[in-house]
Design a protein around this motif. Structure first.
Motif, mmCIF file in Angstrom:
data_model
loop_
_atom_site.group_PDB
_atom_site.id
_atom_site.type_symbol
_atom_site.label_atom_id
_atom_site.label_comp_id
_atom_site.label_asym_id
_atom_site.label_seq_id
_atom_site.Cartn_x
_atom_site.Cartn_y
_atom_site.Cartn_z
ATOM 1 N N LEU A 124 0.814 -1.217 0.000
ATOM 2 C CA LEU A 124 0.000 0.000 0.000
ATOM 3 C C LEU A 124 0.850 1.271 0.000
ATOM 4 O O LEU A 124 0.442 2.291 -0.553
ATOM 5 C CB LEU A 124 -0.937 0.010 1.211
ATOM 6 C CG LEU A 124 -2.088 -0.980 1.165
ATOM 7 C CD1 LEU A 124 -2.719 -1.112 2.543
ATOM 8 C CD2 LEU A 124 -3.119 -0.549 0.131
ATOM 9 N N MET A 125 2.016 1.198 0.594
ATOM 10 C CA MET A 125 2.850 2.387 0.759
ATOM 11 C C MET A 125 3.953 2.519 -0.300
ATOM 12 O O MET A 125 4.656 3.521 -0.332
ATOM 13 C CB MET A 125 3.496 2.376 2.150
ATOM 14 C CG MET A 125 2.514 2.418 3.297
ATOM 15 S SD MET A 125 1.538 3.929 3.356
ATOM 16 C CE MET A 125 2.770 5.076 3.913
ATOM 17 N N LYS A 126 4.087 1.539 -1.187
ATOM 18 C CA LYS A 126 5.230 1.492 -2.099
ATOM 19 C C LYS A 126 5.344 2.696 -3.035
ATOM 20 O O LYS A 126 6.431 3.003 -3.496
ATOM 21 C CB LYS A 126 5.227 0.197 -2.896
ATOM 22 C CG LYS A 126 4.112 0.084 -3.912
ATOM 23 C CD LYS A 126 4.145 -1.254 -4.606
ATOM 24 C CE LYS A 126 2.946 -1.379 -5.542
ATOM 25 N NZ LYS A 126 2.839 -2.717 -6.070
ATOM 26 N N HIS A 127 4.255 3.393 -3.287
ATOM 27 C CA HIS A 127 4.288 4.530 -4.199
ATOM 28 C C HIS A 127 4.685 5.831 -3.504
ATOM 29 O O HIS A 127 4.837 6.857 -4.169
ATOM 30 C CB HIS A 127 2.941 4.687 -4.900
ATOM 31 C CG HIS A 127 2.567 3.485 -5.713
ATOM 32 N ND1 HIS A 127 3.258 3.106 -6.845
ATOM 33 C CD2 HIS A 127 1.612 2.548 -5.547
ATOM 34 C CE1 HIS A 127 2.722 2.003 -7.341
ATOM 35 N NE2 HIS A 127 1.729 1.644 -6.568
ATOM 36 N N PHE A 128 4.830 5.781 -2.190
ATOM 37 C CA PHE A 128 5.238 6.962 -1.438
ATOM 38 C C PHE A 128 6.733 6.882 -1.144
ATOM 39 O O PHE A 128 7.220 5.828 -0.747
ATOM 40 C CB PHE A 128 4.499 7.056 -0.090
ATOM 41 C CG PHE A 128 3.037 7.344 -0.209
ATOM 42 C CD1 PHE A 128 2.588 8.633 -0.425
ATOM 43 C CD2 PHE A 128 2.103 6.324 -0.099
ATOM 44 C CE1 PHE A 128 1.231 8.908 -0.523
ATOM 45 C CE2 PHE A 128 0.754 6.583 -0.203
ATOM 46 C CZ PHE A 128 0.312 7.878 -0.414
#
Length: 137
Positions: free
Chosen positions: A113-117
Motif C-alpha cells: 500500500l505504501m510502495k508509491h510513497f
C-alpha cells in the motif's frame, strides 16, 4: 478544506484499507478486526474485553463477536480474572505459533500500500497519524 471532506476522505480510505487487509488475511482465516485483537494481545498481554474495547475504540457487541470467533478458532482463551465477573482474554499457543505468518502478511500488505510513497513521506505520514491520535486521546 471543508471538514466534511476530511471525514469523507478518511472514511473512504479507512474502508479501502480495511477491505485490502481483509483480502490479504482471508486465506489465513482471519479478518482485520481479529488481527487487531491478536496484535494488541501480543503487544500488551492479557486484557479484559472492556480494556480491548477501550483501546481499539470498538463497542462491546462487535468485540464480543470477534472474541467468540477467535475462541472458536482456538486463537484466544477467556480465563477468570481477579474478580469472578472479570475474564481475561489471552492468546493461545496456536495463535502465538501463527502470529509470525499473520504479521508477515500484514507487513507485506502495508508495504504494498505504501510502495508509491517515498520513504520520507511514509515516515511523515506515520508521525502525523501518531501525533494526531495522541492529541485525540
Amino acid at each position: 478544506m471543508n471538514s466534511h471532506e476530511l471525514f469523507h476522505t478518511l472514511h473512504q480510505l479507512s474502508r479501502h484499507l480495511t477491505n485490502t487487509l481483509n483480502e490479504a488475511l482471508k486465506p489465513l482465516g482471519l479478518y482485520g478486526s481479529q488481527w487487531s485483537v491478536i496484535f494488541v494481545l501480543k503487544s500488551k498481554g492479557s486484557l479484559t474485553q472492556k480494556e480491548l474495547c477501550e483501546y481499539l475504540f470498538v463497542e462491546a457487541p462487535p468485540m464480543t463477536r470477534t472474541i467468540q470467533r477467535l475462541v472458536k478458532q482456538g486463537y484466544v482463551l477467556q480465563v477468570p480474572g481477579k474478580d469472578k465477573r472479570e475474564k481475561l482474554i489471552q492468546l493461545t499457543d496456536v495463535a502465538l505459533k501463527m502470529f509470525p505468518l499473520w504479521e508477515k502478511t500484514v507487513i507485506e500488505t502495508n508495504q504494498s500500500l505504501m510502495k508509491h510513497f517515498p520513504e520520507t513521506s511514509q515516515e511523515e505520514l506515520f508521525h502525523l497519524q501518531k501525533s494526531w491520535l495522541q492529541q485525540l486521546l
